[in-house]
Design a protein around this motif. Sequence first.
Motif, short mmCIF file in Angstrom:
data_model
loop_
_atom_site.label_atom_id
_atom_site.label_comp_id
_atom_site.label_asym_id
_atom_site.label_seq_id
_atom_site.Cartn_x
_atom_site.Cartn_y
_atom_site.Cartn_z
N TYR A 193 1.30 -4.80 8.46
CA TYR A 193 2.77 -4.02 8.10
C TYR A 193 3.95 -4.90 8.40
N LYS B 31 3.13 -0.95 4.59
CA LYS B 31 1.99 -1.24 4.82
C LYS B 31 1.52 -2.00 3.58
N SER C 279 -7.49 -6.47 8.01
CA SER C 279 -6.93 -5.39 8.76
C SER C 279 -5.80 -4.99 7.91
N HIS C 280 -5.39 -4.09 8.00
CA HIS C 280 -4.06 -3.51 7.23
C HIS C 280 -2.75 -4.46 8.15
N SER D 282 -4.78 -8.95 2.73
CA SER D 282 -4.31 -9.41 4.12
C SER D 282 -5.20 -10.53 4.34
N ASP E 138 0.90 -1.16 -0.11
CA ASP E 138 -0.16 0.11 -0.01
C ASP E 138 1.00 1.18 -0.07
N ASP F 31 -2.64 -3.05 12.69
CA ASP F 31 -3.04 -1.78 13.33
C ASP F 31 -3.58 -2.03 14.51
N THR G 100 -1.54 -3.75 1.23
CA THR G 100 -3.18 -3.59 1.21
C THR G 100 -4.04 -4.48 1.79
N LYS G 101 -5.27 -4.11 2.19
CA LYS G 101 -6.01 -4.52 3.19
C LYS G 101 -6.52 -5.99 2.30
#
Length: 90
Positions: free
Chosen positions: A59, A40, A56-57, A46, A30, A89, A42-43
Amino acid sequence: EKERNMTDKSQIKEHMEVIGADGVHVGIVDHLDDSGERIKLTKKDSPQTEDGKGASHHYLPIGLVAEIEGDKIRLSATGENAVNMFEEDK
């Protein structure tokens, strides 16, 4: 000549594919977070939670990046290990 052991963060762009050391797909970028220390993902890429809701995002620590090859970011960890290192997150 620049040393190749430091990742050039400016090369990390959105929509790059993140793959493990074993070539396994880990996610899609992202963006870099504001600290510049985490990527980060992309959602939609995930993993879903067990009940199927609330992707959720995630990392990834920038320290896992081994090299950038074209539009792929290769990690020093295998795909499975990288997923285990996801930070979510809060």
